[in-house]
Design a protein around this motif. Structure first.
Motif, PDB file in Angstrom:
ATOM      1  N   ARG A 111       0.991  -1.483   0.012  1.00 57.67           N
ATOM      2  CA  ARG A 111      -0.214   0.084   0.007  1.00 57.67           C
ATOM      3  C   ARG A 111       0.707   1.167   0.016  1.00 57.67           C
ATOM      4  O   ARG A 111       1.723   1.087   0.842  1.00 57.67           O
ATOM      5  CB  ARG A 111      -0.417  -0.080   1.474  1.00 57.67           C
ATOM      6  CG  ARG A 111      -2.199   1.158   1.558  1.00 57.67           C
ATOM      7  CD  ARG A 111      -3.069   0.596   2.580  1.00 57.67           C
ATOM      8  NE  ARG A 111      -2.552   1.084   3.571  1.00 57.67           N
ATOM      9  CZ  ARG A 111      -2.568   2.401   4.206  1.00 57.67           C
ATOM     10  NH1 ARG A 111      -3.528   3.182   3.606  1.00 57.67           N
ATOM     11  NH2 ARG A 111      -2.179   2.538   5.651  1.00 57.67           N
ATOM     12  N   SER A 113       1.256   5.574  -0.579  1.00 64.88           N
ATOM     13  CA  SER A 113       0.642   6.613  -0.254  1.00 64.88           C
ATOM     14  C   SER A 113       1.302   7.275  -1.384  1.00 64.88           C
ATOM     15  O   SER A 113       2.923   7.409  -1.823  1.00 64.88           O
ATOM     16  CB  SER A 113       0.654   7.716   0.589  1.00 64.88           C
ATOM     17  OG  SER A 113       2.334   8.274   1.201  1.00 64.88           O
ATOM     18  N   SER A 121      -3.480  13.869  -3.258  1.00 66.05           N
ATOM     19  CA  SER A 121      -2.759  13.183  -2.405  1.00 66.05           C
ATOM     20  C   SER A 121      -3.829  11.749  -2.511  1.00 66.05           C
ATOM     21  O   SER A 121      -4.551  11.828  -2.777  1.00 66.05           O
ATOM     22  CB  SER A 121      -2.811  13.314  -1.345  1.00 66.05           C
ATOM     23  OG  SER A 121      -2.074  14.573  -1.379  1.00 66.05           O
ATOM     24  N   GLU A 123      -3.308   6.911  -2.154  1.00 65.79           N
ATOM     25  CA  GLU A 123      -3.514   6.207  -0.896  1.00 65.79           C
ATOM     26  C   GLU A 123      -4.114   5.004  -1.439  1.00 65.79           C
ATOM     27  O   GLU A 123      -4.986   5.028  -2.366  1.00 65.79           O
ATOM     28  CB  GLU A 123      -4.135   6.546   0.084  1.00 65.79           C
ATOM     29  CG  GLU A 123      -2.911   6.855   0.865  1.00 65.79           C
ATOM     30  CD  GLU A 123      -2.829   6.540   3.175  1.00 65.79           C
ATOM     31  OE1 GLU A 123      -2.714   7.449   3.596  1.00 65.79           O
ATOM     32  OE2 GLU A 123      -3.715   5.461   2.708  1.00 65.79           O
TER      33      GLU A 123
END
Ligand code: NI
Length: 177
Positions: A111, A113, A121, A123
């Protein structure tokens, strides 16, 4: 657009911690575009800014090799938040470590970001080849090469080749372009 020279194993810039990008200005956007052109021209599927001698947290990945109809994409300040699943092995190479390909174990799912080039932004989970490329490129932002992650015996076997790459890189740095 411009093609950028790629620096090789042995260049101290590739061992530095890359700086976070605070502002995605025109210079960063230009660099991302130039890196994408350089990556595609060099038949790479990923490239990190330190590989073109810019020690900042920017990577580009050619998503078209993984998903149909997807363009190469830039990831600003990418970070691995967590990993999942078994570690899987696959062969890797690197535009900064010419002519060497080695099996590397990495988690199959990560995962991450990051910020897009437009400052959004994000994720997201990635898996398979995309997860591998992202981990390889994010490693470059903290001075780590895929050959740092291979088995000791294999590393011994390629140590002479690595020394030669570093020697040539040193000579290249001394010769003005
Ligand atoms: Ni690489």
């Amino acid at each position: 657009m411009a093609l950028l020279p790629i620096i090789h194993y042995g260049n101290p810039i590739l061992r530095m911690q890359a700086a976070e990008i605070e502002q995605i200005d025109d210079d960063v956007k230009q660099l991302a575009n130039d890196m994408i052109e350089t990556m595609v021209t060099s038949d790479g599927i990923g490239l990190a800014a330190p590989q073109v001698a810019e020690s900042i947290a920017l990577i580009v990945v050619d998503l078209s090799l993984i998903f149909e109809n997807q363009m190469p994409m830039a990831f600003i300040n990418p970070k691995i938040l967590e990993t999942d699943g078994a570690e899987v092995s696959a062969e890797e190479g690197c535009l900064s470590v010419p002519d060497i390909r080695e099996e590397v174990f990495r988690p199959d799912k990560v995962r991450i970001s990051y910020k897009t080039i437009d400052g959004e932004s994000v994720e997201a989970w990635a898996e398979g080849l995309l997860a591998r490329v992202l981990q390889h490129e994010i490693d470059h932002l903290r001075g780590v090469f895929f050959v740092d992650r291979i088995k000791t015996l294999r590393k011994k076997l390629i140590s002479k080749q690595l020394k030669n790459i570093a020697k040539e890189e040193k000579a290249r740095q001394k010769t003005p372009a």
